[in-house]
Design an enzyme around this catalytic site. Structure first.
Site, mmCIF file in Angstrom:
data_model
loop_
_atom_site.group_PDB
_atom_site.id
_atom_site.type_symbol
_atom_site.label_atom_id
_atom_site.label_comp_id
_atom_site.label_asym_id
_atom_site.label_seq_id
_atom_site.Cartn_x
_atom_site.Cartn_y
_atom_site.Cartn_z
ATOM 1 N N SER A 16 -3.112 0.422 -9.885
ATOM 2 C CA SER A 16 -1.996 1.452 -8.756
ATOM 3 C C SER A 16 -1.494 2.543 -9.435
ATOM 4 O O SER A 16 -1.006 2.428 -10.468
ATOM 5 C CB SER A 16 -1.252 0.448 -7.857
ATOM 6 O OG SER A 16 -0.738 1.332 -7.007
ATOM 7 N N LYS A 22 -3.343 -6.690 -5.257
ATOM 8 C CA LYS A 22 -3.822 -5.290 -5.196
ATOM 9 C C LYS A 22 -4.130 -4.955 -3.711
ATOM 10 O O LYS A 22 -3.376 -3.959 -3.117
ATOM 11 C CB LYS A 22 -4.589 -4.491 -6.134
ATOM 12 C CG LYS A 22 -5.060 -3.180 -5.827
ATOM 13 C CD LYS A 22 -3.914 -2.283 -6.174
ATOM 14 C CE LYS A 22 -4.033 -0.787 -6.105
ATOM 15 N NZ LYS A 22 -4.892 -0.223 -5.352
ATOM 16 N N HIS A 77 -0.767 -5.227 -1.833
ATOM 17 C CA HIS A 77 -0.035 -3.785 -2.314
ATOM 18 C C HIS A 77 -0.460 -2.898 -1.453
ATOM 19 O O HIS A 77 0.292 -2.162 -0.815
ATOM 20 C CB HIS A 77 -0.244 -3.518 -3.647
ATOM 21 C CG HIS A 77 -0.137 -2.282 -4.362
ATOM 22 N ND1 HIS A 77 -0.767 -1.198 -3.859
ATOM 23 C CD2 HIS A 77 1.111 -1.647 -4.648
ATOM 24 C CE1 HIS A 77 -0.093 -0.006 -4.108
ATOM 25 N NE2 HIS A 77 0.877 -0.452 -5.046
ATOM 26 N N ASN A 78 -1.784 -2.718 -0.996
ATOM 27 C CA ASN A 78 -2.154 -1.694 -0.451
ATOM 28 C C ASN A 78 -1.889 -1.734 1.138
ATOM 29 O O ASN A 78 -1.547 -0.743 1.825
ATOM 30 C CB ASN A 78 -3.748 -1.463 -0.561
ATOM 31 C CG ASN A 78 -4.077 -0.456 -1.738
ATOM 32 O OD1 ASN A 78 -3.489 -0.678 -2.882
ATOM 33 N ND2 ASN A 78 -5.008 0.070 -1.914
ATOM 34 N N GLU A 89 1.592 -0.628 1.281
ATOM 35 C CA GLU A 89 1.300 0.927 1.255
ATOM 36 C C GLU A 89 1.042 1.640 2.710
ATOM 37 O O GLU A 89 1.811 2.529 3.172
ATOM 38 C CB GLU A 89 0.362 0.934 0.227
ATOM 39 C CG GLU A 89 0.061 2.636 0.171
ATOM 40 C CD GLU A 89 -0.877 2.664 -0.852
ATOM 41 O OE1 GLU A 89 -1.054 2.298 -2.061
ATOM 42 O OE2 GLU A 89 -2.436 3.445 -0.442
HETATM 43 C C1 6PG Z 1 -3.065 2.803 -5.401
HETATM 44 C C2 6PG Z 1 -3.718 3.356 -4.109
HETATM 45 C C3 6PG Z 1 -5.062 3.681 -4.225
HETATM 46 C C4 6PG Z 1 -5.828 4.479 -3.202
HETATM 47 C C5 6PG Z 1 -6.426 3.503 -1.969
HETATM 48 C C6 6PG Z 1 -5.835 3.491 -0.801
HETATM 49 O O1 6PG Z 1 -2.436 2.036 -5.409
HETATM 50 O O2 6PG Z 1 -2.929 3.758 -6.310
HETATM 51 O O3 6PG Z 1 -3.506 2.349 -3.162
HETATM 52 O O4 6PG Z 1 -5.669 2.260 -4.577
HETATM 53 O O5 6PG Z 1 -4.942 5.331 -2.731
HETATM 54 O O6 6PG Z 1 -7.681 3.467 -2.276
HETATM 55 O O7 6PG Z 1 -7.073 4.368 0.048
HETATM 56 P P1 6PG Z 1 -7.080 4.326 1.568
HETATM 57 O O8 6PG Z 1 -5.916 4.868 2.197
HETATM 58 O O9 6PG Z 1 -8.372 5.038 1.657
HETATM 59 O O10 6PG Z 1 -7.430 2.798 1.689
#
Ligand code: 6PG
Length: 458
Positions: free
Chosen positions: A130, A184, A187-188, A191
Site C-alpha cells: 500500500s 490488505k 485496509h482498502n 480506505e
Molecule cells: C493502496 C491503494 C491501492 C489502490 C486500490 C484502490 O493501498 O495503495 O488501496 O491498492 O488505490 O487499488 O483502488 P479502488 O478504489 O479502485 O478499489
C-alpha cells in the site's frame, strides 16, 4: 549485468512494479525486471543503473539472472493475469523457489495459489503493498502472508524498502495462507470508508456551509494539523488547490461525480457479511460508489424529486468545529469496524493475526496512515484479546466526547437533505452497539409467527 545474479526478480514493470524495483535498488539490492511489453523493459533499462538492474525481454533470460533459491515478485493486475504468469513460470522453477504476489489479489485466489504452489514444493507469499506509486518508490506499507518458512528469504529486503515510523519498518509477518492479502483487503475497505466520510464532510461544507475551494483547502489543512492528521486529509487539502490545466478551473470542479472500484471494498463488505460481522461505514462507502454510477438517473431524479427543505436556523459556520469532531468520531468508528472484522476473520481463517502489529504497520507508508492508529495500537497492546475495540476505555472516551457533535452535524444534514450515509452509519453502529436491548426480540417473534422458527427466551 549478465554476470551478476539478481537478489530478486520483478515481473510487471507498470508504475507500481517499476517503482518498487527502483526502491529495492536504492537500498542496495540487485534486481532483474521483466515485462511482456518490451517498451516497459526498454524504459527500465534506460532508467536503472545496469550494475544493479537487469532489464530482460524474455522470461528465460530473466529467470537465468536470478540467484537461487529464486525470489520472483509479481506486480501484475489481479485475477487471471496472476494465474497466467504463474503458469508460465512453473516449468522454469525448482523446489524452494519463491513466488510473491504483490498485487491486490482476492484472498480466496491467494489461498488457492498458496495451496497449489506449496503442493509443488514451491513457496508463495501474498503481499499487500500500500501507498500507491509514491509509496512504492519511497517506502510502502507491506503486508506479507503465506509460506512462513520462506519469509526470511525476503525479510531483510522488505524491511529495507518499507516505510519507517520511529525507525521501525512498516512490515511484519502476518500469518499463513492468504493472511497478507486479507489484511490488505480490509485496509482498502477502511480506505473506502474514510474517503466517503471525507467526501461527505466536503459536501456539507460546500452545499451546506457554502464554502469555496480555497476555504475547503484551508480547513482540511488545519484539521490535518490536529487529531485528524492522516494521509487522506493531507491529500484532500492539496486536491482543493489543484488547477485543471485544460480549463484553468479548479480541478475538483471538472471531475465527474462517479466513483468506480477495482473490487477490494466490495470484497471487504462481502467477506464481512459471510463472517456476520458489522462494518456499516464500509458497506455504505461501497454502496455510495455504486449509487454514484447511476448518474443519468440521479440527474432525472434531481428534477423529479426536488423536495422543499427548510433553511438551517442560525449560522452553519458555527458547526465547523462540530464537523471536525463528527469526522473524528466517524473515522475512528471506521477503523474500529475494520479492525473488529480482521480480528474475527483471523479466528475464522486461522491467520493468527497480531492486531497491535497490524495497527503498527499501517501507521506509515499506506493510504490509511493516520495519527489515530497509535490509539488503536495502544488499545490492542493493553488488551490483545479485545473482541470489539469499542470496549477499550480510552477509545470509548474519545468516541463519547465526539458523538454529541456527530449528532448535531447529522441533524443539520437531515434538515437540509444533504446525503451523509456513512456518517449516519457510524452513529447508528455506535448507538446499536451500546444498546443493551435491541428490538430484535420482535424479529424473533415474527420469524416464529410466520415460519415456526421458534425463539430463544430471555
Ligand atoms: C493502496 C491503494 C491501492 C489502490 C486500490 C484502490 O493501498 O495503495 O488501496 O491498492 O488505490 O487499488 O483502488 P479502488 O478504489 O479502485 O478499489
Amino acid at each position: 549485468m549478465a554476470e551478476i545474479k539478481a537478489t530478486i526478480g520483478m515481473i510487471g514493470l507498470g508504475v507500481m512494479g517499476r517503482n518498487l524495483l527502483l526502491n529495492m535498488v536504492d537500498h542496495g539490492f540487485t534486481v532483474a525486471g521483466y515485462d511482456r511489453d518490451p517498451e516497459k523493459v526498454s524504459a527500465l533499462a534506460k532508467e536503472g543503473d545496469e550494475k544493479w538492474v537487469s532489464a530482460q525481454k524474455t522470461l528465460g533470460r530473466f529467470i537465468a539472472c536470478l540467484e537461487k533459491p529464486r525470489k520472483i515478485m509479481l506486480l501484475v493486475p489481479a485475477g487471471a493475469p496472476v494465474d497466467a504468469v504463474i503458469e508460465e513460470l512453473l516449468p522454469n522453477l525448482e523446489p524452494g523457489d519463491l513466488i510473491i504476489d504483490g498485487g491486490n489479489s482476492y484472498f480466496e485466489d491467494t489461498a488457492r495459489r498458496y495451496r497449489t504452489l506449496v503442493d509443488q514444493g514451491l513457496s508463495f507469499l501474498g503481499v499487500g503493498v500500500s501507498g500507491g506509486e509514491d509509496g512504492a518508490r519511497r517506502g510502502p506499507s507491506l503486508m506479507p502472508g503465506g509460506s512462513s518458512d520462506a519469509y526470511p528469504l525476503v525479510r531483510p529486503l522488505f524491511e529495507k524498502i518499507a516505510a519507517k515510523v520511529d525507525d521501525a519498518p512498516c512490515v511484519t509477518w502476518l500469518g499463513p495462507g492468504a493472511a497478507g492479502h486479507y489484511v490488505k483487503m480490509v485496509h482498502n475497505g477502511i480506505e473506502y470508508g474514510l474517503m466517503q466520510l471525507i467526501a461527505e464532510s466536503y459536501d456539507l461544507m460546500r452545499r451546506g456551509f457554502g464554502f469555496n475551494n480555497r476555504r475547503l483547502q484551508e480547513i482540511f489543512r488545519q484539521w490535518n494539523r490536529g487529531a485528524l492528521n492522516s494521509f487522506l486529509l493531507e491529500i484532500t487539502a492539496d486536491i482543493f488547490a489543484q488547477r485543471d490545466e485544460r480549463t484553468g478551473q479548479d480541478l475538483i470542479d471538472v471531475i465527474l461525480d462517479v466513483a468506480r472500484q477495482k473490487g477490494t471494498g466490495m470484497w471487504t463488505t462481502q467477506s464481512a457479511m459471510s463472517l456476520q460481522v458489522p462494518i456499516p461505514v464500509i458497506d455504505m462507502a461501497v454502496m455510495m460508489r455504486d449509487l454514484s454510477g447511476f448518474k443519468t438517473e440521479r440527474e432525472l431524479a434531481a428534477r423529479a424529486l426536488n423536495v422543499p427543505v427548510d433553511p438551517f436556523p442560525g449560522n452553519p459556520e458555527d458547526l465547523l468545529v462540530a464537523l471536525e469532531h463528527a469526522l473524528l468520531a466517524a473515522m475512528l468508528l471506521t477503523y474500529i469496524q475494520g479492525m473488529n472484522m480482521l480480528k474475527k476473520a483471523s479466528e475464522a481463517h486461522e491467520y493468527g493475526l497480531n492486531m497491535a502489529e497490524v495497527a503498527r504497520i499501517w501507521r506509515g507508508g499506506c493510504i490509511i496512515r493516520a495519527a489515530m492508529l497509535n490509539d488503536l495500537r495502544d488499545a490492542y497492546l493493553t488488551q490483545p484479546g479485545l473482541a470489539n475495540l469499542l470496549l477499550d476505555r480510552s477509545l470509548v472516551q474519545q468516541v463519547t466526547a465526539w458523538q454529541k457533535d456527530l449528532r448535531r452535524v447529522l441533524s443539520f444534514s437531515v434538515q437540509l437533505g444533504i446525503p451523509t450515509p456513512a456518517l449516519m452509519a457510524a452513529l447508528a453502529y455506535f448507538d446499536s452497539f451500546r444498546s443493551g436491548w435491541l428490538p430484535t426480540n420482535l424479529i424473533q417473534a415474527q420469524r416464529d409467527y410466520f415460519g415456526a422458527h421458534t425463539y430463544e427466551r430471555i
